[in-house]
Design a protein around this motif. Structure first.
Motif, PDB file in Angstrom:
ATOM      1  N   THR A  72      -1.195 -12.917   7.921  1.00 28.99           N
ATOM      2  CA  THR A  72      -0.094 -11.974   7.061  1.00 28.99           C
ATOM      3  C   THR A  72       0.634 -11.420   7.726  1.00 28.99           C
ATOM      4  O   THR A  72       0.115 -10.756   8.766  1.00 28.99           O
ATOM      5  CB  THR A  72      -1.039 -11.120   6.058  1.00 28.99           C
ATOM      6  N   ALA A  73       2.037 -11.353   7.298  1.00 33.36           N
ATOM      7  CA  ALA A  73       3.007 -10.517   8.134  1.00 33.36           C
ATOM      8  C   ALA A  73       2.741  -8.918   7.528  1.00 33.36           C
ATOM      9  O   ALA A  73       2.574  -8.862   6.453  1.00 33.36           O
ATOM     10  CB  ALA A  73       4.399 -11.053   8.026  1.00 33.36           C
ATOM     11  N   VAL A  74       2.846  -8.303   8.464  1.00 25.32           N
ATOM     12  CA  VAL A  74       2.593  -6.671   8.101  1.00 25.32           C
ATOM     13  C   VAL A  74       3.932  -5.914   8.512  1.00 25.32           C
ATOM     14  O   VAL A  74       4.272  -5.870   9.722  1.00 25.32           O
ATOM     15  CB  VAL A  74       1.633  -6.124   8.916  1.00 25.32           C
ATOM     16  N   VAL A  75       4.417  -5.241   7.457  1.00 21.36           N
ATOM     17  CA  VAL A  75       5.268  -3.840   7.980  1.00 21.36           C
ATOM     18  C   VAL A  75       4.738  -2.740   7.687  1.00 21.36           C
ATOM     19  O   VAL A  75       4.188  -2.401   6.700  1.00 21.36           O
ATOM     20  CB  VAL A  75       6.661  -4.052   7.040  1.00 21.36           C
ATOM     21  N   LEU A  76       4.491  -1.824   8.980  1.00 25.05           N
ATOM     22  CA  LEU A  76       3.794  -0.679   8.699  1.00 25.05           C
ATOM     23  C   LEU A  76       5.035   0.531   9.077  1.00 25.05           C
ATOM     24  O   LEU A  76       5.268   0.700  10.120  1.00 25.05           O
ATOM     25  CB  LEU A  76       2.718  -0.483  10.044  1.00 25.05           C
ATOM     26  N   VAL A  77       5.232   1.357   7.949  1.00 24.17           N
ATOM     27  CA  VAL A  77       5.813   2.361   7.971  1.00 24.17           C
ATOM     28  C   VAL A  77       4.969   3.592   8.439  1.00 24.17           C
ATOM     29  O   VAL A  77       4.071   3.846   7.696  1.00 24.17           O
ATOM     30  CB  VAL A  77       6.841   2.763   6.827  1.00 24.17           C
ATOM     31  N   GLU A  78       5.237   4.232   9.383  1.00 28.22           N
ATOM     32  CA  GLU A  78       4.260   5.375  10.003  1.00 28.22           C
ATOM     33  C   GLU A  78       5.018   6.267  10.787  1.00 28.22           C
ATOM     34  O   GLU A  78       6.124   6.158  11.446  1.00 28.22           O
ATOM     35  CB  GLU A  78       3.277   4.605  10.851  1.00 28.22           C
ATOM     36  N   GLY A 132       0.358   6.931  17.588  1.00 29.45           N
ATOM     37  CA  GLY A 132      -0.957   6.429  18.027  1.00 29.45           C
ATOM     38  C   GLY A 132      -1.359   5.127  17.122  1.00 29.45           C
ATOM     39  O   GLY A 132      -1.809   4.216  17.633  1.00 29.45           O
ATOM     40  N   LEU A 133      -1.359   5.273  15.729  1.00 28.13           N
ATOM     41  CA  LEU A 133      -1.762   4.214  15.107  1.00 28.13           C
ATOM     42  C   LEU A 133      -0.643   3.207  15.080  1.00 28.13           C
ATOM     43  O   LEU A 133      -0.904   1.832  15.424  1.00 28.13           O
ATOM     44  CB  LEU A 133      -1.676   4.619  13.422  1.00 28.13           C
ATOM     45  N   ALA A 134       0.562   3.386  15.347  1.00 32.04           N
ATOM     46  CA  ALA A 134       1.411   2.385  15.268  1.00 32.04           C
ATOM     47  C   ALA A 134       1.613   1.772  16.572  1.00 32.04           C
ATOM     48  O   ALA A 134       1.411   0.424  16.681  1.00 32.04           O
ATOM     49  CB  ALA A 134       3.148   3.142  15.324  1.00 32.04           C
ATOM     50  N   VAL A 156       0.791  -1.260   0.060  1.00 27.84           N
ATOM     51  CA  VAL A 156       0.068   0.092   0.007  1.00 27.84           C
ATOM     52  C   VAL A 156       0.943   1.224  -0.020  1.00 27.84           C
ATOM     53  O   VAL A 156       1.681   1.671   1.046  1.00 27.84           O
ATOM     54  CB  VAL A 156      -0.964   0.205   1.296  1.00 27.84           C
ATOM     55  N   PRO A 157       1.077   1.915  -1.013  1.00 28.29           N
ATOM     56  CA  PRO A 157       2.186   2.819  -1.354  1.00 28.29           C
ATOM     57  C   PRO A 157       1.776   4.333  -0.571  1.00 28.29           C
ATOM     58  O   PRO A 157       0.693   4.462  -0.434  1.00 28.29           O
ATOM     59  CB  PRO A 157       2.379   3.207  -2.825  1.00 28.29           C
ATOM     60  N   GLN A 158       2.622   5.035  -0.268  1.00 27.99           N
ATOM     61  CA  GLN A 158       2.338   6.513   0.231  1.00 27.99           C
ATOM     62  C   GLN A 158       1.702   7.044  -0.931  1.00 27.99           C
ATOM     63  O   GLN A 158       2.238   7.044  -1.946  1.00 27.99           O
ATOM     64  CB  GLN A 158       3.821   6.977   0.716  1.00 27.99           C
ATOM     65  N   GLU A 211       3.114   4.805   5.454  1.00 24.85           N
ATOM     66  CA  GLU A 211       2.421   5.902   6.143  1.00 24.85           C
ATOM     67  C   GLU A 211       0.871   5.955   5.499  1.00 24.85           C
ATOM     68  O   GLU A 211       0.254   7.006   4.781  1.00 24.85           O
ATOM     69  CB  GLU A 211       3.171   7.225   5.504  1.00 24.85           C
ATOM     70  N   PRO A 212       0.092   4.756   5.905  1.00 29.34           N
ATOM     71  CA  PRO A 212      -1.265   4.868   5.373  1.00 29.34           C
ATOM     72  C   PRO A 212      -2.243   6.105   6.241  1.00 29.34           C
ATOM     73  O   PRO A 212      -3.338   6.261   5.556  1.00 29.34           O
ATOM     74  CB  PRO A 212      -1.498   3.470   5.796  1.00 29.34           C
ATOM     75  N   SER A 213      -1.616   6.479   7.159  1.00 34.38           N
ATOM     76  CA  SER A 213      -2.466   7.404   7.904  1.00 34.38           C
ATOM     77  C   SER A 213      -2.305   8.901   7.303  1.00 34.38           C
ATOM     78  O   SER A 213      -2.899   9.861   7.781  1.00 34.38           O
ATOM     79  CB  SER A 213      -1.972   7.574   9.398  1.00 34.38           C
ATOM     80  N   ASP A 214      -1.495   9.298   6.464  1.00 37.92           N
ATOM     81  CA  ASP A 214      -0.977  10.432   5.840  1.00 37.92           C
ATOM     82  C   ASP A 214      -2.339  11.187   5.687  1.00 37.92           C
ATOM     83  O   ASP A 214      -2.845  10.870   4.620  1.00 37.92           O
ATOM     84  CB  ASP A 214       0.183  10.327   5.000  1.00 37.92           C
ATOM     85  N   GLY A 215      -2.374  12.403   5.899  1.00 36.70           N
ATOM     86  CA  GLY A 215      -3.365  13.066   5.633  1.00 36.70           C
ATOM     87  C   GLY A 215      -4.899  12.685   5.874  1.00 36.70           C
ATOM     88  O   GLY A 215      -5.993  13.440   5.424  1.00 36.70           O
ATOM     89  N   LEU A 216      -5.115  11.966   6.716  1.00 37.79           N
ATOM     90  CA  LEU A 216      -6.491  11.223   6.950  1.00 37.79           C
ATOM     91  C   LEU A 216      -7.063  11.731   8.599  1.00 37.79           C
ATOM     92  O   LEU A 216      -6.199  11.914   9.320  1.00 37.79           O
ATOM     93  CB  LEU A 216      -6.607   9.674   7.089  1.00 37.79           C
ATOM     94  N   ALA A 217      -8.334  11.774   8.556  1.00 34.15           N
ATOM     95  CA  ALA A 217      -9.154  12.368   9.763  1.00 34.15           C
ATOM     96  C   ALA A 217      -8.718  11.263  10.863  1.00 34.15           C
ATOM     97  O   ALA A 217      -8.623   9.976  10.488  1.00 34.15           O
ATOM     98  CB  ALA A 217     -10.528  12.551   9.605  1.00 34.15           C
TER      99      ALA A 217
END
Length: 235
Positions: free
Chosen positions: A185-191, A195-197, A84-86, A160-166
């Motif tokens: 599923t293994a998940v790598v979250l760049v953030e 709070g989300l992380a 899920v790209p930036q 950075e899936p939270s970028d710009g979101l409410a």
């Protein structure tokens, strides 16, 4: 036992310049790790190198024992790596339904079918006839996630899936990430959003100058403001 996803001494960059200076990272199936760090430390380059968008100078990336470092983007995707790209990168003229149809074309066994994705992300079901440029930022992010899930990845990378979101949409993204991990599923979250992380990850890995310099259980890192100030410059 060997980790499901493993990065060893990964080095890469652009036009001969070094950005990643030897990254090491391990993750088990179903595990969620948050990769944290200030801007410019190499987080997106790490994602791009794992997915084949940037070719490594050296090092190893294995998924379920298979070496994928330096392979073509399509080969890495078929091995089970989704992204899920930036910036979401949805196609403006295509409808939600057309995005989902394209994402479903490559046969892939696993839990994520169109019906299952729309059950998880019901707002997309209400917007099937809307073009990408008619969606809100949150809807575009959900579409980007849906598109990745329909490939039934064994490793999902989110940049950075939270970028710009409410905040309410960020919370929904967190719920989706937890469900993806629960499916194995293994998940790598760049953030950047701590709070989300902290709400989804079991572990955090902090990057500085192209390396992972700190790895800790998420709850432990969240409880140590001194570490956060020293490593991230935030309280």
């Amino acid at each position: 036992m060997k980790p499901f996803f493993s990065v060893r001494d990964l080095r890469s960059g652009y036009a001969g310049g070094l950005v990643l200076g030897g990254v090491d990272l391990d993750l088990d199936a179903g595990g969620i790790v948050a990769v944290l760090g200030r801007n410019g430390v190499g987080k997106t380059t790490l994602i791009s190198t794992v997915t084949g968008l940037v070719r490594p100078y050296g090092g190893s990336v294995t998924l379920d024992g298979r070496e994928i470092a330096g392979a073509r983007v399509d080969v890495i995707a078929r091995a089970g790596v989704g992204i899920v790209p930036q910036g979401r990168r949805v196609f403006a003229p295509l409808t939600v339904a057309e995005h989902l149809t394209i994402a479903s074309r490559r046969p892939a066994t696993g839990p994520w079918t169109r019906a299952r994705v729309l059950e998880l992300l019901p707002r997309l079901g209400e917007r099937l006839g809307h073009r990408g440029d008619q969606l809100s930022g949150g809807e575009q992010q959900m579409l980007a996630i849906a598109r990745a899930l329909l490939g039934n990845p064994r490793l999902l990378l989110l940049d950075e899936p939270s970028d710009g979101l409410a905040p309410a949409i960020v919370a929904q993204v967190g719920e989706v990430i937890l469900e993806v991990g629960a499916q194995g599923t293994a998940v790598v979250l760049v953030e950047q959003n701590l709070g989300l992380a902290f709400s989804v990850a079991q572990d955090v890995a902090v990057m500085q100058k192209g390396r992972i310099v700190h790895r800790a259980p998420c709850a432990e890192f969240a409880s140590r403001p001194d570490d956060r100030r020293r490593l991230l410059g935030v309280d």
